[in-house]
Design a protein around this motif. Sequence first.
Motif, short mmCIF file in Angstrom:
data_model
loop_
_atom_site.label_atom_id
_atom_site.label_comp_id
_atom_site.label_asym_id
_atom_site.label_seq_id
_atom_site.Cartn_x
_atom_site.Cartn_y
_atom_site.Cartn_z
N PHE A 73 0.83 -1.20 0.00
CA PHE A 73 0.00 0.00 0.00
C PHE A 73 0.87 1.26 0.00
O PHE A 73 0.61 2.21 -0.74
CB PHE A 73 -0.92 0.00 1.22
N ASP A 74 1.91 1.28 0.84
CA ASP A 74 2.77 2.46 0.94
C ASP A 74 3.53 2.73 -0.35
O ASP A 74 3.85 3.88 -0.67
CB ASP A 74 3.75 2.31 2.10
N GLU A 75 3.84 1.67 -1.12
CA GLU A 75 4.61 1.83 -2.35
C GLU A 75 3.75 2.21 -3.55
O GLU A 75 4.28 2.51 -4.62
CB GLU A 75 5.36 0.53 -2.67
N MET A 76 2.45 2.21 -3.37
CA MET A 76 1.55 2.55 -4.49
C MET A 76 1.58 4.05 -4.75
O MET A 76 1.36 4.85 -3.84
CB MET A 76 0.11 2.10 -4.18
N GLU A 77 1.88 4.43 -5.99
CA GLU A 77 1.89 5.84 -6.35
C GLU A 77 0.47 6.38 -6.52
O GLU A 77 0.21 7.55 -6.24
CB GLU A 77 2.68 6.03 -7.65
N VAL A 78 -0.40 5.55 -7.00
CA VAL A 78 -1.79 5.93 -7.20
C VAL A 78 -2.65 4.99 -6.37
O VAL A 78 -2.48 3.77 -6.41
CB VAL A 78 -2.19 5.85 -8.68
N ARG A 79 -3.58 5.55 -5.60
CA ARG A 79 -4.48 4.75 -4.78
C ARG A 79 -5.91 5.18 -5.04
O ARG A 79 -6.18 6.36 -5.22
CB ARG A 79 -4.16 4.92 -3.28
N ASP A 80 -6.79 4.23 -5.00
CA ASP A 80 -8.20 4.54 -5.11
C ASP A 80 -8.91 4.10 -3.83
O ASP A 80 -8.27 3.66 -2.87
CB ASP A 80 -8.82 3.89 -6.35
N VAL A 81 -10.22 4.18 -3.83
CA VAL A 81 -10.98 3.84 -2.63
C VAL A 81 -10.84 2.36 -2.29
O VAL A 81 -10.87 1.97 -1.11
CB VAL A 81 -12.47 4.22 -2.83
N VAL A 82 -10.60 1.52 -3.31
CA VAL A 82 -10.41 0.09 -3.05
C VAL A 82 -9.09 -0.14 -2.31
O VAL A 82 -9.00 -0.98 -1.42
CB VAL A 82 -10.43 -0.70 -4.38
N SER A 83 -8.06 0.65 -2.67
CA SER A 83 -6.76 0.52 -1.99
C SER A 83 -6.89 0.86 -0.51
O SER A 83 -6.39 0.15 0.36
CB SER A 83 -5.74 1.46 -2.65
N TRP A 84 -7.59 1.95 -0.23
CA TRP A 84 -7.78 2.35 1.17
C TRP A 84 -8.63 1.33 1.92
O TRP A 84 -8.38 1.05 3.10
CB TRP A 84 -8.44 3.72 1.21
N THR A 85 -9.63 0.78 1.23
CA THR A 85 -10.48 -0.23 1.88
C THR A 85 -9.67 -1.48 2.21
O THR A 85 -9.87 -2.11 3.26
CB THR A 85 -11.66 -0.58 0.97
N ALA A 86 -8.76 -1.86 1.31
CA ALA A 86 -7.90 -3.01 1.58
C ALA A 86 -7.02 -2.75 2.80
O ALA A 86 -6.81 -3.64 3.63
CB ALA A 86 -7.04 -3.32 0.36
N LEU A 87 -6.49 -1.52 2.92
CA LEU A 87 -5.68 -1.17 4.10
C LEU A 87 -6.55 -1.22 5.36
O LEU A 87 -6.10 -1.69 6.42
CB LEU A 87 -5.07 0.21 3.92
N LEU A 88 -7.77 -0.73 5.24
CA LEU A 88 -8.69 -0.78 6.38
C LEU A 88 -8.89 -2.23 6.83
O LEU A 88 -8.91 -2.53 8.04
CB LEU A 88 -10.01 -0.14 5.97
#
Length: 783
Positions: free
Chosen positions: A300-315
């Motif tokens: 997650f930290d290495e992703m240059e572009v994040r969407d709402v799915v990325s944040w949900t996965a971190l959650l």
Amino acid sequence: MRAAARAKRLGPPRRRQPPAQPEAESKPVKAHAPLSSVLKSFKVRLAGGPPLAPTAKAFKSYAEICASILRLCRDTAAAAASAPAASSSDLRLALSLHAYALRSGLTADVSVASHLLTVYAAFACAADRDRVFGDCVAAGAASSFTYDFMVRQYVKAGDVASARRLFDEMPERSVVSYTTMVDALMKRGSVRDAVELYHQCPLRSVPFFTAMIAGFVRNELHKDALGVFHEMLSCSVSPNEITLLCVIMACIGAGGFDLAMSVVGLAMKSSLFEKNLGMRNCLITLYLRKGDTSVARKVFDEMEVRDVVSWTALLDVYAELGDLDGARQVLDAMPERNEVSWGTLIARHEQKGNAEEALNLYSQMLDDGCTPNISCFSSVLSACASLQDLRTGTRIHVHTLKMGCSSNVFVSSALIDMYCKCKKLSDAQRIFHSLPQKNIVCWNSLISGYSYNAKMVEADELFKKMPSRNAASWNSIISGYAQNRQFVDALNFFHAMLASGQIPGEITFSSVLLACANLCSLQMGKMTHAKIINLGIKENVFVGTALIDMYAKSGDLESSKRIFYEMPKRNGIAWTAMIQGLAENGLAKESIMLFEDMMAAGIAPNEYTFLAILFACSHSGLLEHAIRYFETMQEYGISPKVKHYTCMVDVLARAGCLTEAEDLLMTIQSKAEANSWAALLSACNIYRNKEIGERAAKRLHELDKDNTAGYVVLSNMYASCGKWKDAAETRVLMKGINLKKDGGCSWVQIRGQYQAFFSWDTKHPLLLDTYEMLDLLKWELTA
């Protein structure tokens, strides 16, 4: 002459490329002028209409003109939201053109008919669209595209039944219509119908395989999804990025993490990984399910572009770690939140037993402007079922009706479960019978609901009517009989399950072992233990706990202790089962020592652990220990329940502290149960304390008027004190209010069959043989 004049006015037909077929994705025709201007320029040419006897070439030219203008009408429908007035004007032009096509007979052309369908669909004119389609079918102008388009339109509108009806009527089905129907049926939960279509389809494409794989994943049939993927590869069909995403999710669901990493490698090799954000989001979920939460956070930290799915996965990473506060902080920090983000946190709280917080999050989600999805509704309805909150559950039911998803099989299953838990069986039955399509989850939910409400006759009838059964179906009926103390029936259904070829799991064995424990059937318990070992699930903590309880209740404490100490992991429930087993077998000191070891190991006791240790103290007369442990409950934040007070009353009463026991009960009058006063009354009988005994009997009668034990004990107490008149009056009082002492029951196991014998039983089929054997035994004893 008229035809010649018209031909001269129109001029020779211009050569032009044939129009793009509607089936293919083509670039929209660019209009260099507004549609009204384009149509006006064609008015002069079309004013006279086609010749009375046009050639095929001339007719085709007119049809191409009409199709081109309809295509322009369809393209302008995209601006309907921003310019409703213009859209209304364009729709009128399209209607005029349709009238011209009808008058001139151009609707018989396949291209014109197809474009009329797309125009009316673009302008959301469903009635006109359906009328055009009916005319196409009647005129023989309905093409494969026409049928495929209408099937998609019905599915898009949520009318899967009409889509399926049209699909069945198609003269020739394409892989496009098969894909559409499979996807729709899977989304509705009709897996069996989708599988049937899958096997019928003669042609296979990437979208078709992907729809099938995604449908299995959506219905949590991950192994079946992987089977379709293997078949796809065997057909030499190359997957796309959506296919690989679904396959990775199937691997995660099936626990095949090595295979998932191989699929990720395939995606990286085909350059799909770098350019696809969904792949990286899926990789976070994969590492999370593998238990590599640190690697998931690193991705997650290495992703240059994040969407709402990325944040949900971190959650979900924080939620998986049990850090629900951290998960909430991630939710608050998200630049954008959707229903999946909220639904993930709601589901995690519901799974952790925080039902109240799940409902609070649901309210906050609505305030945030997010619309709940099917998964969210299922989680929040499960929370209502856990709390037996009928009012909130009914309100959410209304919300599902407004959203149009109440008939979804997963939402319906959650609604059935909620109403059953809230003791509203009639509402649950109405929902079940109103479902147009019922999957196995709905059947299982109602069977479990009947079991929960002790309606085992209805549960048995529904179980027999099921079109198909899975392990959850057998678990529902077996656990239902076990929970309702019909242990023989539970074992009979277990044998039927084995005969059907269904493999039992942890939940099944827990219920079967409970039945063996209560029947004190050590032989059946050992046979079940052997099957557990053969299936390789003996190390499961829940199965181990059930084995501990079964052996302890059957008097085989050595086996119980051996299983306890051999368990690789022991939770609080396993410790409690062992403490309870020692206490029930009269080993109070060992029970107390084990309780002390449990606290020394850093495992916090729960209310059931304290109930077990108070029971041990009660039956061994350890008054001081009981008082100390009762006070220790406060240190662990546990408020004493009614059963804890009953144990304390029993301890005090057995120690002869009848006044103290009565004072304790008087301080908790609002919480006191009948068993508490029955324990005090029993002690009064032992110590012949008539005054306190009478007061206890009176309170017992007020709490439970049908309780015969109180009258019997009171009568015995009067008799032990020499109060024969009072004892007789108590017995007369029992007869006057038509009360009878419950008969005793004995179980006998003969050749694997259980026979129950009740006192005063006159209906047992072996009654005469039994009494003949008793007479023979009496004769031999007295001879």
